[in-house]
Design a protein around this motif. Structure first.
Motif, PDB file in Angstrom:
ATOM      1  N   ILE A  26       4.090 -13.037 -30.597  1.00 29.18           N
ATOM      2  CA  ILE A  26       5.281 -13.075 -29.743  1.00 29.18           C
ATOM      3  C   ILE A  26       4.949 -12.560 -28.344  1.00 29.18           C
ATOM      4  N   LEU A  27       4.176 -11.467 -28.278  1.00 25.85           N
ATOM      5  CA  LEU A  27       3.789 -10.913 -26.977  1.00 25.85           C
ATOM      6  C   LEU A  27       2.937 -11.897 -26.197  1.00 25.85           C
ATOM      7  N   LEU A  28       1.977 -12.539 -26.871  1.00 28.67           N
ATOM      8  CA  LEU A  28       1.120 -13.516 -26.205  1.00 28.67           C
ATOM      9  C   LEU A  28       1.945 -14.695 -25.692  1.00 28.67           C
ATOM     10  N   ALA A  29       2.886 -15.172 -26.510  1.00 27.08           N
ATOM     11  CA  ALA A  29       3.730 -16.294 -26.095  1.00 27.08           C
ATOM     12  C   ALA A  29       4.582 -15.913 -24.884  1.00 27.08           C
ATOM     13  N   ALA A  30       5.109 -14.679 -24.882  1.00 38.29           N
ATOM     14  CA  ALA A  30       5.913 -14.220 -23.747  1.00 38.29           C
ATOM     15  C   ALA A  30       5.082 -14.148 -22.474  1.00 38.29           C
ATOM     16  N   LEU A  31       3.843 -13.654 -22.595  1.00 45.45           N
ATOM     17  CA  LEU A  31       2.970 -13.574 -21.422  1.00 45.45           C
ATOM     18  C   LEU A  31       2.631 -14.960 -20.890  1.00 45.45           C
ATOM     19  N   VAL A  33       4.493 -17.619 -21.157  1.00 43.67           N
ATOM     20  CA  VAL A  33       5.696 -18.141 -20.509  1.00 43.67           C
ATOM     21  C   VAL A  33       5.856 -17.545 -19.115  1.00 43.67           C
ATOM     22  N   ILE A  34       5.621 -16.233 -19.007  1.00 43.93           N
ATOM     23  CA  ILE A  34       5.773 -15.560 -17.713  1.00 43.93           C
ATOM     24  C   ILE A  34       4.761 -16.100 -16.705  1.00 43.93           C
ATOM     25  N   PHE A  35       3.488 -16.173 -17.111  1.00 43.47           N
ATOM     26  CA  PHE A  35       2.459 -16.660 -16.191  1.00 43.47           C
ATOM     27  C   PHE A  35       2.658 -18.138 -15.886  1.00 43.47           C
ATOM     28  N   GLY A  36       3.123 -18.903 -16.894  1.00 47.57           N
ATOM     29  CA  GLY A  36       3.415 -20.306 -16.634  1.00 47.57           C
ATOM     30  C   GLY A  36       4.531 -20.474 -15.628  1.00 47.57           C
ATOM     31  N   SER A  37       5.535 -19.619 -15.721  1.00 48.55           N
ATOM     32  CA  SER A  37       6.630 -19.661 -14.760  1.00 48.55           C
ATOM     33  C   SER A  37       6.149 -19.319 -13.365  1.00 48.55           C
ATOM     34  N   PHE A  38       5.288 -18.290 -13.264  1.00 43.29           N
ATOM     35  CA  PHE A  38       4.715 -17.937 -11.962  1.00 43.29           C
ATOM     36  C   PHE A  38       3.925 -19.103 -11.382  1.00 43.29           C
ATOM     37  N   ALA A  39       3.090 -19.723 -12.214  1.00 45.98           N
ATOM     38  CA  ALA A  39       2.261 -20.836 -11.743  1.00 45.98           C
ATOM     39  C   ALA A  39       3.123 -22.005 -11.282  1.00 45.98           C
ATOM     40  N   PHE A  40       4.180 -22.290 -12.030  1.00 43.09           N
ATOM     41  CA  PHE A  40       5.081 -23.396 -11.655  1.00 43.09           C
ATOM     42  C   PHE A  40       5.783 -23.104 -10.337  1.00 43.09           C
TER      43      PHE A  40
END
Length: 385
Positions: A26-31, A33-40
């Protein structure tokens, strides 16, 4: 009962590991998502401002020259090759500075432990002076001394026919077939180290055998280098008009950075060596001397191995700090990785990608230093038991 108790324990342990795995997932998936959002968001903002993104620029023509490089480079070649040249320049100055800072640091550290008042004072003065002045100030001062106080090329300081020192840097003699001599010296040094270590390890501990083998390897490499010069001849620096021709050279920028990193880091290494030696109980000295060992044998076999056991971990940190501090080369104009990154940003504006490259390179370099020093630490620890 014991069998049932073991089964219950294994079930609880399995359940605990399963829960831990789920939470980690869950922690890895959240990270992600966060980094993917930053990249987008970053990609969208760059596109909205018509700023190109990605690393495709590395294959484009750089459009600038380098003052010095270990590999051939011209302005028509790619940014990728420019970054490679900058990386090699960074490794070059960092590796040489690590060696000289270590040697000088050990000497100054032993001076601080000396009972002779003059040696002790000079050691303390070295540490306090270079440790308490910012490195960037030292670099600017050293560069100023080299470029302003040294004579012009036409009046260079002569060291026989072997070297010339001037505002243009240090020119020195090398074998005529430089690349062949360098390759032969490196191969002979490596082979000598392997052979000598296998020989010395039968008599000495891992640390001492490796140190002796390293010394033999350096002597072997140096002997092959001079033999190549004697056989094939020497290319010596000579003044031709207003320029110095022949031999090889170290630029004023390289000299300033090398000297500055050496002096600044050696002050910290000296304190690490001093603290390591002082941490060895005095009873170790007395016990070794009571067994009939000489002062040199006591230091070599008893005191120094135990001191290194404490000194190696902080030495690793100093080597990594030195590598990172080499990025200050930009203030004296040495074309290291950061300097080339700045030129690239000024030309194509892709700051994010360039910063990512620089961060990744320094991260990898320091991880390599960490791995190597961990191996040294394991060797020292094993040899000091």
């Amino acid at each position: 009962m014991n069998r049932h108790g073991d089964e219950a324990f294994h079930r609880r342990e399995k359940s605990r590991k399963k829960k831990a795995f789920i939470w980690q997932f869950i922690l890895l998936a959240a990270l992600l998502v966060i980094f993917g959002s930053f990249a987008f968001n970053i990609s969208s903002n760059l596109a909205a401002r018509n700023i190109h993104s990605g690393f495709g620029f590395l294959s484009e023509s750089a459009g600038f020259e380098l003052g010095e490089s270990l590999i051939s480079f011209s302005s028509t070649e790619s940014y990728g090759r420019a970054f490679l040249a900058g990386l090699l320049n960074t490794i070059r100055v960092a590796a040489v500075s690590i060696i000289t800072a270590t040697v000088l640091g050990i000497i100054v550290g032993l001076m601080r432990l000396s009972k002779h008042p003059l040696l002790k004072f000079l050691g303390a003065a070295h540490v306090e002076f270079y440790r308490n002045i910012p490195l960037i100030v030292q670099l600017l001062l050293i560069y100023l001394l080299i470029t302003e106080l040294l004579p012009d090329s036409t009046e260079a300081l002569h060291f026989g026919s072997w070297a010339l020192l001037s505002k243009a840097g240090l020119q020195y003699a090398v074998p005529t077939d430089f690349h062949a001599a360098a390759a032969a010296s490196a191969v002979s040094a490596i082979l000598c180290f392997i052979f000598c270590r296998r020989t010395f390890i039968k008599t000495y501990t891992g640390l001492i055998s490796s140190t002796l083998a390293l010394g033999c390897a350096l002597l072997a490499g140096g002997a092959v280098w001079f033999a190549a010069g004697i056989i094939f001849g020497w290319s010596k620096p000579e003044l031709q008009g207003f320029a110095i021709e022949g031999g090889s050279s170290l630029s004023p920028e390289f000299l300033a950075l090398w000297i500055g990193l050496t002096l600044f880091t050696s002050s910290a290494i000296a304190e690490i060596i001093r603290a390591g030696v002082l941490a060895v109980p005095k009873g170790q000295w007395n016990a070794a001397l009571s067994l009939g060992m000489t002062q040199m044998e006591t230091v070599s076999y008893v005191i120094f191995p135990q001191a290194l056991k404490l000194a190696v971990p902080p030495l690793a940190s100093q080597y990594m700090n030195l590598t990172k501090n080499s990025s200050l080369a930009v203030v004296v104009g040495y074309p290291d990785l950061v300097s080339i990154g700045n030129s690239t940003i000024n030309l194509n504006g892709q700051a994010l990608e360039v910063i990512v490259i620089i961060m990744s390179v320094y991260l990898v370099l320091n991880l390599i230093i960490s791995v190597l020093m961990n191996k040294v630490n394991a060797l020292v620890t094993r040899g000091a038991r």
